[in-house]
Design an enzyme around this catalytic site. Sequence first.
Site, PDB file in Angstrom:
ATOM      1  N   TYR A 143       0.822  -1.212   0.000  1.00 37.00           N
ATOM      2  CA  TYR A 143       0.000   0.000   0.000  1.00 37.00           C
ATOM      3  C   TYR A 143       0.859   1.266   0.000  1.00 37.00           C
ATOM      4  CZ  TYR A 143      -4.059  -2.936   1.114  1.00 37.00           C
ATOM      5  OH  TYR A 143      -5.048  -3.881   1.090  1.00 37.00           O
ATOM      6  N   LYS A 194       3.543 -15.024   1.350  1.00 35.50           N
ATOM      7  CA  LYS A 194       3.547 -15.867   0.152  1.00 35.50           C
ATOM      8  C   LYS A 194       5.006 -16.072  -0.241  1.00 35.50           C
ATOM      9  CE  LYS A 194       0.514 -16.689  -2.612  1.00 35.50           C
ATOM     10  NZ  LYS A 194      -0.116 -17.984  -2.923  1.00 35.50           N
ATOM     11  N   ASP A 227      -2.869 -17.722   1.114  1.00 34.46           N
ATOM     12  CA  ASP A 227      -4.077 -18.323   0.525  1.00 34.46           C
ATOM     13  C   ASP A 227      -4.551 -19.502   1.376  1.00 34.46           C
ATOM     14  OD1 ASP A 227      -1.668 -19.471  -0.238  1.00 34.46           O
ATOM     15  OD2 ASP A 227      -2.400 -20.201  -2.166  1.00 34.46           O
ATOM     16  N   ASP A 251      -5.075  -7.035   5.756  1.00 41.50           N
ATOM     17  CA  ASP A 251      -6.322  -6.339   5.438  1.00 41.50           C
ATOM     18  C   ASP A 251      -7.418  -7.366   5.134  1.00 41.50           C
ATOM     19  OD1 ASP A 251      -8.098  -4.382   4.803  1.00 41.50           O
ATOM     20  OD2 ASP A 251      -7.044  -3.634   3.031  1.00 41.50           O
ATOM     21  N   ASP A 255     -10.434  -8.949   7.984  1.00 41.98           N
ATOM     22  CA  ASP A 255     -11.864  -8.794   7.682  1.00 41.98           C
ATOM     23  C   ASP A 255     -12.557 -10.156   7.672  1.00 41.98           C
ATOM     24  OD1 ASP A 255     -11.898  -6.080   7.526  1.00 41.98           O
ATOM     25  OD2 ASP A 255     -12.809  -5.993   5.537  1.00 41.98           O
TER      26      ASP A 255
END
Length: 370
Positions: A143, A194, A227, A251, A255
């Site tokens: 970000y 990852k 994942d 993020d 959630d």
Amino acid sequence: MAANKKLLMLPGDGIGPEVMHEVRRVIDWMARRRAVSFDIAEDLAGGASIEARGTPITDGVIEAAQKADAVLFGSVGGPQWDKLGFDMRPEIAILRLRKELGLFANLRPAVVFDPMVNASTLKPEVVRGLDIMIVRETVGGVYFGEPRGIETLSDGQQKGFNTDVYTTHEIERVGRVAFELARKRGNKLCSVEKANVMECGLLWRQVMTKLGAAEYPDVELSHMYADNCAMQLVRNPRQFDVIVTGNLFGDLLSDLASMLTGSLGMLPSATLGDVDAFGKRNALYEPIHGSAPDIAGKGIANPIAQILSFSMLLRYSFGLDEDADLIERACTNVLASGLRTADIMAPDCAKVGTHVMGEAVIRELDKQAA
Ligand code: NAD
């Protein structure tokens, strides 16, 4: 007795002031019954500050936040400010606070209170007793990484690009927050990235492994690809204790984890900075929900997320674990008694508004302290 602890309250907009009012009652109760008191200042942020002072947050409020031992934030925003330029949006208040207080570690608990086990979209047997903590790095990663932008290529096509980037220091400082938390909980930490397809993830894994071996050999450290972590959170979320991850994966995963509990009005969060030379750590506590303009002013907002944000503040900024436990137990008991605000209404429960819910928490605190 914890006296002279400086607390800055920024209720903000919409339901922010309504739910913060209920926290005030909990604070008064603590001063009365537990001899725990604070030096409290209250100020404006977000739309309320735009209206009164022409800016989402003044330098004076930022300075007060830097001097405070902890900031309790409500929520900001509303449709009346949606058309303002980006620099004038109410949300700038929280972005500036995060940046100028150096808040890099976002802590989001996902706890399923027993009386709320049917609120999750997952089966009760999968989520009963769930208590996990997601630690998300919030000031680095893709970000914020450079280079970034949208370029026009020679053939007229456009190219959008961002850079995921973490330094050793950035990984270590959020890693330490997570390891320390794990030590206070179930002593298990799962680091998520990852590493199979991203160099940034590979470095993350190497740094976390080294940090664990050097400073936290007593904490059980595991690694997981992001994942797989998303899949495992839905398949068997109770396998986790503390999860630590970068900005982007955090993020998404935080959630996802929040929704395992099934209720936005119940979820607190904390964002922490580094410990300075005097042992002080900047910290901001807020519910994860927004200002809910659709129900603002109606007296029906659920105050529990804001109350639980305050109990996180007691635990993480002041080490008042016993008082935090007391508040959390009071909230659970109120829910067990069948009282519900509209957002968490269930069959055979009694629908109540913000104030009655707050009052029920105080009554329950009285019972516990009797
Ligand atoms: P929201 O969280 O405010 O509301 C989403 C839905 O959940 C609404 O239907 C709302 O009524 C309900 N809800 C939220 N909190 C509740 C509570 N405590 N009790 C009962 N119901 C509750 O999200 P949104 O509608 O996307 O955003 C509204 C405004 O809040 C926007 O201006 C947004 O930018 C802002 N926002 C601010 C923050 C923050 O201050 N940190 C976070 C998220 C959104």
